[in-house]
Every structure is written in C-alpha cells, then in structure tokens.
Design a protein around this motif. Structure first.
Motif, PDB file in Angstrom:
ATOM      1  N   LEU A   7       0.757  -1.176  -0.012  1.00  0.00           N
ATOM      2  CA  LEU A   7       0.130  -0.156   0.006  1.00  0.00           C
ATOM      3  C   LEU A   7       0.766   1.347   0.083  1.00  0.00           C
ATOM      4  O   LEU A   7       0.629   2.422  -0.786  1.00  0.00           O
ATOM      5  CB  LEU A   7      -1.063   0.135   1.191  1.00  0.00           C
ATOM      6  CG  LEU A   7      -2.063  -0.966   1.352  1.00  0.00           C
ATOM      7  CD1 LEU A   7      -2.693  -1.127   2.629  1.00  0.00           C
ATOM      8  CD2 LEU A   7      -3.079  -0.672   0.038  1.00  0.00           C
ATOM      9  N   ASP A   8       1.945   1.145   0.926  1.00  0.00           N
ATOM     10  CA  ASP A   8       2.991   2.415   0.693  1.00  0.00           C
ATOM     11  C   ASP A   8       3.420   2.497  -0.718  1.00  0.00           C
ATOM     12  O   ASP A   8       3.395   3.662  -1.064  1.00  0.00           O
ATOM     13  CB  ASP A   8       3.966   1.978   1.653  1.00  0.00           C
ATOM     14  CG  ASP A   8       5.048   2.876   1.939  1.00  0.00           C
ATOM     15  OD1 ASP A   8       5.670   3.597   0.946  1.00  0.00           O
ATOM     16  OD2 ASP A   8       5.142   3.730   3.182  1.00  0.00           O
ATOM     17  N   VAL A   9       4.083   1.618  -1.247  1.00  0.00           N
ATOM     18  CA  VAL A   9       4.677   1.505  -2.596  1.00  0.00           C
ATOM     19  C   VAL A   9       3.609   1.942  -3.682  1.00  0.00           C
ATOM     20  O   VAL A   9       3.800   2.867  -4.335  1.00  0.00           O
ATOM     21  CB  VAL A   9       5.183   0.186  -2.930  1.00  0.00           C
ATOM     22  CG1 VAL A   9       5.788   0.356  -4.353  1.00  0.00           C
ATOM     23  CG2 VAL A   9       6.499  -0.264  -1.924  1.00  0.00           C
ATOM     24  N   LYS A  10       2.304   1.491  -3.586  1.00  0.00           N
ATOM     25  CA  LYS A  10       1.459   1.792  -4.538  1.00  0.00           C
ATOM     26  C   LYS A  10       1.050   3.396  -4.529  1.00  0.00           C
ATOM     27  O   LYS A  10       0.935   3.952  -5.634  1.00  0.00           O
ATOM     28  CB  LYS A  10       0.262   1.038  -4.375  1.00  0.00           C
ATOM     29  CG  LYS A  10      -0.825   1.169  -5.195  1.00  0.00           C
ATOM     30  CD  LYS A  10      -2.179   0.444  -5.107  1.00  0.00           C
ATOM     31  CE  LYS A  10      -3.256   0.625  -5.869  1.00  0.00           C
ATOM     32  NZ  LYS A  10      -4.703  -0.065  -5.483  1.00  0.00           N
ATOM     33  N   SER A  11       1.204   3.980  -3.372  1.00  0.00           N
ATOM     34  CA  SER A  11       0.881   5.339  -3.226  1.00  0.00           C
ATOM     35  C   SER A  11       1.784   6.148  -3.494  1.00  0.00           C
ATOM     36  O   SER A  11       1.378   7.419  -4.021  1.00  0.00           O
ATOM     37  CB  SER A  11       0.529   5.564  -1.603  1.00  0.00           C
ATOM     38  OG  SER A  11       1.690   5.408  -0.964  1.00  0.00           O
ATOM     39  N   MET A  12       2.904   5.738  -3.750  1.00  0.00           N
ATOM     40  CA  MET A  12       4.253   6.669  -4.266  1.00  0.00           C
ATOM     41  C   MET A  12       4.776   6.244  -5.665  1.00  0.00           C
ATOM     42  O   MET A  12       5.442   6.762  -6.096  1.00  0.00           O
ATOM     43  CB  MET A  12       5.448   6.428  -3.275  1.00  0.00           C
ATOM     44  CG  MET A  12       5.016   6.897  -2.023  1.00  0.00           C
ATOM     45  SD  MET A  12       4.697   8.596  -1.669  1.00  0.00           S
ATOM     46  CE  MET A  12       6.518   9.171  -1.966  1.00  0.00           C
ATOM     47  N   SER A  13       3.991   5.102  -6.483  1.00  0.00           N
ATOM     48  CA  SER A  13       4.588   4.632  -7.667  1.00  0.00           C
ATOM     49  C   SER A  13       4.470   5.623  -8.639  1.00  0.00           C
ATOM     50  O   SER A  13       5.255   5.358  -9.640  1.00  0.00           O
ATOM     51  CB  SER A  13       3.659   3.350  -7.818  1.00  0.00           C
ATOM     52  OG  SER A  13       2.221   3.728  -8.187  1.00  0.00           O
ATOM     53  N   ARG A  14       3.428   6.654  -8.698  1.00  0.00           N
ATOM     54  CA  ARG A  14       3.712   7.765  -9.868  1.00  0.00           C
ATOM     55  C   ARG A  14       4.727   8.335 -10.157  1.00  0.00           C
ATOM     56  O   ARG A  14       5.381   8.595 -11.325  1.00  0.00           O
ATOM     57  CB  ARG A  14       2.570   8.369  -9.688  1.00  0.00           C
ATOM     58  CG  ARG A  14       1.842   9.404 -10.902  1.00  0.00           C
ATOM     59  CD  ARG A  14       1.554   8.431 -12.073  1.00  0.00           C
ATOM     60  NE  ARG A  14       1.173   9.510 -13.178  1.00  0.00           N
ATOM     61  CZ  ARG A  14       0.094  10.088 -13.421  1.00  0.00           C
ATOM     62  NH1 ARG A  14      -0.935  10.188 -12.421  1.00  0.00           N
ATOM     63  NH2 ARG A  14      -0.256  10.772 -14.294  1.00  0.00           N
ATOM     64  N   THR A  15       5.497   8.661  -8.993  1.00  0.00           N
ATOM     65  CA  THR A  15       6.527   9.822  -8.901  1.00  0.00           C
ATOM     66  C   THR A  15       7.773   9.048  -8.465  1.00  0.00           C
ATOM     67  O   THR A  15       8.948   9.818  -8.483  1.00  0.00           O
ATOM     68  CB  THR A  15       6.245  10.976  -8.154  1.00  0.00           C
ATOM     69  OG1 THR A  15       5.711  10.636  -7.083  1.00  0.00           O
ATOM     70  CG2 THR A  15       5.109  11.886  -9.215  1.00  0.00           C
TER      71      THR A  15
END
Length: 421
Positions: free
Chosen positions: A173-181
């Motif tokens: 969930l942490d990685v997914k939230s930051m994956s765009r940038t």
C-alpha cells in the motif's frame, strides 16, 4: 515407590515468536504430574547447557512467570546452533551428556527445535541406552521454515506466515501510493533456505487478480532471470508498481544460491543473506526502475505482537503432549500436528518416530506453485490460510508488550570436571 526422574528441556536453533509457549506447555504439564516427573531443568543455551552442566531450575519460577511464557517471544532459556556428531566421531560428547544426566537424575529429554534438533534427540534416545543409562527423548517441533516432515505444520511457522503476509500487504500500500513519481519495485527478502513456505505465505496478502505480491521467488523453482525481468516489467506497465517477495534460498540454474556468503554456520549450512539487494540491483541495472528493498530477518520470527492464535495454541499443545507421551512410556518420537479439515480448520496431535524425521526436509509441493513459478495456487491458500487465523495479543504496558524475563536460577553443579565444546 521410586523417586520420579527429573526432566531436561532445551531450545535449539533459531527461536520463534511462540517457542516459549512450548516451554510453558512442558513445564506446566510436568508440574501437574509430580508423581511421575520430578523437577524440570532447562539447558542454558540449549544442548550446550547439558554438555557444560549449566542447568536452570525452572521450579524456582512462579506459576505466573511460567504462564507468561505463552506470550513472550525469543528463547527464555537461551538457544544455540550446535549439532552433536556421531558416536564414532565424538564419543566424549555422549559420555558427557550421560554423565550430566546421571548426576542430576534426569530420565526425560525434551528437545524443542527443528530438523537438526530432531537428529540430536534421536541420537540421545538411541545411544543413551547403549551407554547404560536410558533416557526417554521426545522431540518438541519448532521451526519457522515449516520443513519438518510428517507433521501438517510446525509451531513457529504460522506466526511468521502472518507477519510476512501482513507486512507484504502494508508495504504494498505504501509503494502503490508513491508509484506515480517514486518507487516502482519493492523487494522483501524472507527466510527459507531449501523450502519456500515463508515466501509462499506472503501470497496470502493478495486476494484478487493484480493484488501484490506480484512475484514470489522460491527455492523450489530455479531462478530464470529473463522470465523474472519480463514479469516485473509487465507488472509495472500494467499496475504502475511491482512487489516481489524472495526467499533467501532462491537458486541459480547451477544449484548455487543467488546470495551465498561463502561461510558456514554451526550446523554446516551455507550462510545466506543479501538476495534482496541482489535482486533490487538487478531490477535497477536491467530495467532502470527505482526500487526499495527490505529484509524481514529476525523481525519475522520475533513478532509476538502479531502472532497467529492458531500457532500459539499449537505451540503450547505440542509441549504439553510431549510430557504426556513421555509419561505413557513413549521414546524417540516427535509430537506431530494432524489436520483433519481445512474449513473449518480442525487438527489433533499425533506422533512420529524420530528415525523418520531426522535429516529429512519437507519442501513446498509442486501443486502449491503456479505454473509460471511466481505465485501460489488455490490449494496452497487452503493449506496456509488457517495457520494465520486468530489474534493472540500479549498484554501491554505503557504502550509496549509486557514480556516476562525469568530468573533462570542455576542448578548447583555436581561434577568436578568441565567440558569444552
């Protein structure tokens, strides 16, 4: 009526979140059978405590302290990685064990550990008789690796499985939230030298198609770099991120470990570690993705705050049963867990001859691994899911778990000679 023999209990190998629950099962049950078992002595640092006559008198611990072992992680008496050699290679070890057992009137040996401790337990049961002082030896199973044969599961595994599945879901969930940038790939390294049970358990984190972990690397599946990188690239292109769980025992096509330190531990096993950063660097070099990696290491096996209730209950039960089997006259056996149903989950206790346990490993069945080698099947989920069920939180004090520390009062030595290990 003859005075009841004393018992010797020891912990071996890497400890778990629930190994002390097995200790509580042994000690509390023995206290209920004082007509059959005298005092329970614990070995300080496992079998080394027996060899060096460094025994702990558990009768000096209060009932409350022993009960608190059920929710305390680590090894309350200290553990060790020390494997007895054969009688031909080192007869002095066995002579010393018998000398110590005789000096302290010990007739029962409860060894709490994995495959190597099963081997030690078997040797003691067989050779003590040959050496004129028979000792009833019962193996109390414990291993986070879940690789002991003839038992449905191993106490210690369910809690690690729960920790790894939860950690995978939360980190994803942490990685997914930051994956765009930011981070595109997250790699979690978990334990598992020859058997991928722990890595497989991470698969429970994902319940629907596309849920992480997207890739699981197992010792049972030869690592294919091209297929792995293709899977990672396709996952990132489709979901914008990729979560990888890798077992420390993942192997190259030639059979070597991806990350082998070149050294051996006390049991003669290759020292592993570093496969997480190894895979991460590969992803960076070959695909150019930004990554983060983590190693679960000791955290996965010590996390009592998130232990599986099923696991805690089973750990206590095998300790209790070990004493009950000994009282009935059993010898050279391991307590086993037998599953009778997945849904609802039902289990009972049994026993297996140590001759069929020692030096055998149970790996992840092929039917538990998806065809592409990167995931777990529905059959694996049915097996794994019940083992992480239920919460068994320890008591808390000032916001932190309130664990017990035993007094561990030493038993007075009776032998005049020391022993070098």
């Amino acid at each position: 009526m003859a005075k009841p023999k004393n018992a010797f209990y020891a912990q071996s190998g890497g400890v778990t979140a629930v190994i002390n629950a097995s200790a509580a099962g042994v000690i509390e049950t023995a206290r209920k059978h004082k007509d059959r078992i005298g005092r329970v002595y614990a070995g300080r640092n496992g079998i080394i405590g027996a060899l060096t006559e460094d025994l702990i008198d558990t009768s000096r611990e209060s009932a409350k302290a022993v009960a608190a072992l059920r929710h305390t992680p680590g090894g309350a008496f200290g553990s060790c990685r020390y494997k007895l050699k054969s009688l031909e290679e080192n007869r002095a070890q066995y002579e010393r064990l018998i000398e110590v057992f005789q000096a302290h009137d010990i007739g029962y040996f409860f060894y709490n550990g994995g495959g190597d401790s099963a081997d030690t337990c078997h040797k003691v049961s067989q050779l003590s008789k040959k050496m004129g002082y028979p000792v009833q030896a019962i193996h109390v199973p414990k291993t986070v690796d879940n690789d002991l044969p003839l038992t449905d599961t191993c106490p210690g595994f369910g809690s690690v499985a729960k920790y790894v599945a939860v950690s995978t879901r939360e980190a994803a969930l942490d990685v997914k939230s930051m994956s765009r940038t930011s981070t595109k790939v997250f790699i979690l390294e978990v334990m598992g030298r020859h058997a991928g049970w722990i890595a497989a358990a991470a698969g429970l984190a994902g319940e629907n198609p596309g849920d992480p972990p997207h890739v699981i690397l197992l010792p049972e599946v030869t690592f294919d770099q091209e297929a792995f990188l293709k899977k990672v690239r396709q996952t990132v292109e489709k979901y914008d991120y990729c979560v990888v769980v890798v077992s420390e025992g993942t192997r190259n096509p030639d059979g070597s470990f991806l990350a082998e330190a070149g050294t051996k531990d006390a049991f003669g096993h290759s020292q592993l570690g570093g496969v997480g950063p190894f895979i991460a660097q590969m992803v960076k070099d070959k695909l150019g993705y930004k990554y983060h990696w983590a190693v679960a290491d000791y955290l996965q096996r010590s996390a009592r705050h998130i232990a599986s209730k099923t696991d805690a209950d089973q750990a206590y039960a095998v300790g209790k049963a070990a004493v009950e089997y000994a009282i009935k006259g059993d010898n050279a056996v391991m307590v086993t867990i037998e599953r009778s149903s997945d849904k609802p989950y039902r289990w009972k206790l049994g026993k297996a001859n140590l001759s069929r346990v020692a030096n055998h490993e149970k790996t992840l069945p092929k039917r538990f691994i998806t065809r592409d080698g990167f995931g777990i099947t529905a059959q694996a989920r049915r097996y794994l899911a019940p083992l992480i069920k239920g919460e068994d939180y320890p008591p808390y004090k000032n916001g932190l778990p309130d664990y017990v520390t035993l007094k561990n009062v030493a038993v007075k030595k009776k032998l005049k000679t020391d022993f070098d290990i």
